[in-house]
Design an enzyme around this catalytic site. Sequence first.
Site, PDB file in Angstrom:
ATOM      1  N   ASN A 247       0.868  -1.173   0.000  1.00 41.43           N
ATOM      2  CA  ASN A 247       0.000   0.000   0.000  1.00 41.43           C
ATOM      3  C   ASN A 247       0.911   1.232   0.000  1.00 41.43           C
ATOM      4  O   ASN A 247       1.451   1.618   1.028  1.00 41.43           O
ATOM      5  CB  ASN A 247      -0.874  -0.056   1.263  1.00 41.43           C
ATOM      6  CG  ASN A 247      -1.861   1.083   1.352  1.00 41.43           C
ATOM      7  OD1 ASN A 247      -1.794   2.039   0.574  1.00 41.43           O
ATOM      8  ND2 ASN A 247      -2.781   0.983   2.305  1.00 41.43           N
TER       9      ASN A 247
ATOM     10  N   LYS B 149       3.266   0.786   3.052  1.00 37.01           N
ATOM     11  CA  LYS B 149       2.802  -0.167   4.071  1.00 37.01           C
ATOM     12  C   LYS B 149       2.795  -1.542   3.424  1.00 37.01           C
ATOM     13  O   LYS B 149       2.404  -1.668   2.255  1.00 37.01           O
ATOM     14  CB  LYS B 149       1.383   0.171   4.529  1.00 37.01           C
ATOM     15  CG  LYS B 149       1.298   1.404   5.406  1.00 37.01           C
ATOM     16  CD  LYS B 149      -0.132   1.536   5.942  1.00 37.01           C
ATOM     17  CE  LYS B 149      -0.399   2.938   6.443  1.00 37.01           C
ATOM     18  NZ  LYS B 149      -1.809   3.306   6.434  1.00 37.01           N
TER      19      LYS B 149
ATOM     20  N   ARG C  48      -2.495  -1.890  -3.522  1.00 37.36           N
ATOM     21  CA  ARG C  48      -3.587  -0.922  -3.511  1.00 37.36           C
ATOM     22  C   ARG C  48      -3.292   0.089  -4.619  1.00 37.36           C
ATOM     23  O   ARG C  48      -2.210   0.679  -4.648  1.00 37.36           O
ATOM     24  CB  ARG C  48      -3.639  -0.213  -2.157  1.00 37.36           C
ATOM     25  CG  ARG C  48      -4.685   0.854  -2.107  1.00 37.36           C
ATOM     26  CD  ARG C  48      -4.619   1.571  -0.774  1.00 37.36           C
ATOM     27  NE  ARG C  48      -5.673   2.560  -0.673  1.00 37.36           N
ATOM     28  CZ  ARG C  48      -5.580   3.639   0.086  1.00 37.36           C
ATOM     29  NH1 ARG C  48      -4.512   3.846   0.818  1.00 37.36           N
ATOM     30  NH2 ARG C  48      -6.570   4.497   0.145  1.00 37.36           N
TER      31      ARG C  48
ATOM     32  N   HIS D  16     -11.464   5.108  -1.078  1.00 30.86           N
ATOM     33  CA  HIS D  16     -11.583   4.281   0.141  1.00 30.86           C
ATOM     34  C   HIS D  16     -12.354   2.991  -0.128  1.00 30.86           C
ATOM     35  O   HIS D  16     -12.934   2.396   0.795  1.00 30.86           O
ATOM     36  CB  HIS D  16     -12.276   5.045   1.298  1.00 30.86           C
ATOM     37  CG  HIS D  16     -11.398   6.060   1.950  1.00 30.86           C
ATOM     38  ND1 HIS D  16     -11.862   7.275   2.393  1.00 30.86           N
ATOM     39  CD2 HIS D  16     -10.066   6.042   2.236  1.00 30.86           C
ATOM     40  CE1 HIS D  16     -10.859   7.966   2.923  1.00 30.86           C
ATOM     41  NE2 HIS D  16      -9.755   7.238   2.841  1.00 30.86           N
TER      42      HIS D  16
ATOM     43  N   ARG E 174      -6.858  17.971   4.048  1.00 31.90           N
ATOM     44  CA  ARG E 174      -7.602  18.294   2.832  1.00 31.90           C
ATOM     45  C   ARG E 174      -8.851  19.088   3.206  1.00 31.90           C
ATOM     46  O   ARG E 174      -9.477  18.818   4.240  1.00 31.90           O
ATOM     47  CB  ARG E 174      -8.027  17.028   2.092  1.00 31.90           C
ATOM     48  CG  ARG E 174      -6.876  16.232   1.529  1.00 31.90           C
ATOM     49  CD  ARG E 174      -7.422  15.027   0.778  1.00 31.90           C
ATOM     50  NE  ARG E 174      -6.399  14.066   0.462  1.00 31.90           N
ATOM     51  CZ  ARG E 174      -6.539  12.747   0.582  1.00 31.90           C
ATOM     52  NH1 ARG E 174      -7.683  12.251   1.015  1.00 31.90           N
ATOM     53  NH2 ARG E 174      -5.562  11.947   0.260  1.00 31.90           N
TER      54      ARG E 174
ATOM     55  N   ASN F 215     -11.848   4.913  17.239  1.00 33.44           N
ATOM     56  CA  ASN F 215     -11.241   5.183  18.553  1.00 33.44           C
ATOM     57  C   ASN F 215     -11.777   6.383  19.309  1.00 33.44           C
ATOM     58  O   ASN F 215     -11.292   6.656  20.402  1.00 33.44           O
ATOM     59  CB  ASN F 215      -9.724   5.420  18.379  1.00 33.44           C
ATOM     60  CG  ASN F 215      -9.038   4.219  17.792  1.00 33.44           C
ATOM     61  OD1 ASN F 215      -9.075   3.156  18.374  1.00 33.44           O
ATOM     62  ND2 ASN F 215      -8.423   4.390  16.633  1.00 33.44           N
TER      63      ASN F 215
ATOM     64  N   GLU G 171      -7.664  -2.685   5.238  1.00 35.59           N
ATOM     65  CA  GLU G 171      -7.498  -2.624   3.775  1.00 35.59           C
ATOM     66  C   GLU G 171      -6.504  -3.678   3.291  1.00 35.59           C
ATOM     67  O   GLU G 171      -6.665  -4.252   2.215  1.00 35.59           O
ATOM     68  CB  GLU G 171      -7.036  -1.222   3.370  1.00 35.59           C
ATOM     69  CG  GLU G 171      -8.154  -0.193   3.502  1.00 35.59           C
ATOM     70  CD  GLU G 171      -7.664   1.221   3.677  1.00 35.59           C
ATOM     71  OE1 GLU G 171      -6.871   1.476   4.609  1.00 35.59           O
ATOM     72  OE2 GLU G 171      -8.078   2.087   2.891  1.00 35.59           O
TER      73      GLU G 171
HETATM   74  P1  ADP Z   1      -4.856   7.206   7.776  1.00 33.85           P
HETATM   75  O1  ADP Z   1      -5.906   7.802   6.869  1.00 33.85           O
HETATM   76  O2  ADP Z   1      -3.541   7.896   7.698  1.00 33.85           O
HETATM   77  O3  ADP Z   1      -4.772   5.680   7.714  1.00 33.85           O
HETATM   78  P2  ADP Z   1      -5.911   6.711  10.447  1.00 33.85           P
HETATM   79  O4  ADP Z   1      -7.050   5.849  10.044  1.00 33.85           O
HETATM   80  O5  ADP Z   1      -4.773   6.102  11.159  1.00 33.85           O
HETATM   81  O6  ADP Z   1      -5.382   7.583   9.228  1.00 33.85           O
HETATM   82  O7  ADP Z   1      -6.530   7.883  11.357  1.00 33.85           O
HETATM   83  C1  ADP Z   1      -5.730   8.880  11.906  1.00 33.85           C
HETATM   84  C2  ADP Z   1      -6.622   9.791  12.740  1.00 33.85           C
HETATM   85  O8  ADP Z   1      -7.221   8.992  13.763  1.00 33.85           O
HETATM   86  C3  ADP Z   1      -5.857  10.907  13.422  1.00 33.85           C
HETATM   87  O9  ADP Z   1      -6.591  12.108  13.357  1.00 33.85           O
HETATM   88  C4  ADP Z   1      -5.792  10.419  14.858  1.00 33.85           C
HETATM   89  O10 ADP Z   1      -5.731  11.483  15.783  1.00 33.85           O
HETATM   90  C5  ADP Z   1      -7.118   9.704  14.968  1.00 33.85           C
HETATM   91  N1  ADP Z   1      -7.102   8.807  16.131  1.00 33.85           N
HETATM   92  C6  ADP Z   1      -6.429   7.648  16.296  1.00 33.85           C
HETATM   93  N2  ADP Z   1      -6.637   7.175  17.543  1.00 33.85           N
HETATM   94  C7  ADP Z   1      -7.466   8.063  18.157  1.00 33.85           C
HETATM   95  C8  ADP Z   1      -8.068   8.156  19.429  1.00 33.85           C
HETATM   96  N3  ADP Z   1      -7.839   7.239  20.354  1.00 33.85           N
HETATM   97  N4  ADP Z   1      -8.854   9.222  19.686  1.00 33.85           N
HETATM   98  C9  ADP Z   1      -9.076  10.164  18.764  1.00 33.85           C
HETATM   99  N5  ADP Z   1      -8.553  10.120  17.538  1.00 33.85           N
HETATM  100  C10 ADP Z   1      -7.766   9.095  17.242  1.00 33.85           C
END
Ligand code: ADP
Length: 402
Positions: A12, A19, A93, A180, A241, A334, A381
């Site tokens: 990816n 990744k 990907r 996505h 963005r 999360n 993914e």
């Molecule tokens: P990417 O699109 O780079 O894969 P992720 O799916 O890892 O991104 O999401 C990153 C976002 O998720 C960030 O804004 C991060 O702060 C948020 N995030 C991750 N863990 C938590 C958490 N425990 N509480 C709030 N936000 C979280």
Amino acid sequence: MKTANPRILTINGGSSSIKFALYQVGEPLKRNLSGKIDRIGLSGTNLTFHDADGKPQASRKLIAADHKSAANFLIDWLEEKYDFKTIQAVGHRVVHGMKHIAPEIVTQDLLDELHRISPYDPDHLPREIELIEAFRQRHPKLPQVACFDTAFHQTMPRVAKLLPIPRRFDAKGIQRYGFHGLSYAYLMEELARLGDPAAKTGRVILAHLGNGASLAAVRDGKSMDTSMGFTPTAGLVMSTRSGDLDPGLAPYLERTEQMTTKQFYEMVNHESGLLGVSEISSDMRDLLTREAGDVRAAEAVALFCYQAKKWIGSFAAALGGLDTLVFSAGIGENCPSIRARICNGLNFLGIELNESRNTENAPVISTNASRATVRVIRTDEELMIARSVCRILEPGAVNKKD
Ligand code: ADP
């Protein structure tokens, strides 16, 4: 030559990272390792990885000016650490796949086409092609599969694909595509596995809320609409963005600030969204920590939740109601307070959250009485890529490489 221990490698490629994950072929697929090379083209490039149990392992430093040299390092590393011959296929990907409706085995024709459509996605496609070509050069016989992030949305009705600009552009492929798709395909498979009837017959809204963020409206298992459009810059406000903007903004900034197209592109992709509004951080965790004492952080968080709520409302209208809402990706998986703020006031759509379930990031966070089921599902993914590779090659074909 058959091998006793066939594996699938998933790749990816991001703007400055790769990744990767290695899966043992079988039912179910078993992850042997997952990792990342980041800071490609910058100082301090690192390969980090986790073993099959998710335990972090010692990282390796490398020098990689571009994705090709990072891919070559990864191949050497895999050859040294794992028996590379066990890798039966590589799944990539590929963010933009134009009209492709399903994963495809990489051929020279497909590569030529990807080169041709690169201008549609200059941020992703050139690097993704570089990675495919790096593997092809080192292992010409190794099957590679392109898994398109746009494919999931090819079922969108014409009205959701059309852009309201002069018709001649439509014939040139200037349409809404959506992205996505690997995450959405995985979430729909999970929904089916969990026995949610809406996965097959029903109205589902999927909210992939990570650094890149989008929502999708799904009816009877098929994508009907999504918030991203011709490019991943469209739709919901994201980490850096902007999401949707008034088209009048670009010429206005050109007139008043002499902003060039390139500067506008940089601004809306890398300097806007949560980062632009807060002037603090693109990371939701940072903003939540700061919002009580800094109005800029509070406004950025409020804007994100307000817009996500509006997208849910508009997709519920497009679908004629809602049976299941799924939160996913970093923020969606999360962050209870963000989910609660997004859902607040959506009782009219049948959404009623259970506070303690939401706080625990439980699999179902709605009340038993809620008309719509609200779920939290961890997206994957990489696993979706590995599944797609297995399905396209068939277990038998996976062993017929040599
Ligand atoms: P990417 O699109 O780079 O894969 P992720 O799916 O890892 O991104 O999401 C990153 C976002 O998720 C960030 O804004 C991060 O702060 C948020 N995030 C991750 N863990 C938590 C958490 N425990 N509480 C709030 N936000 C979280």
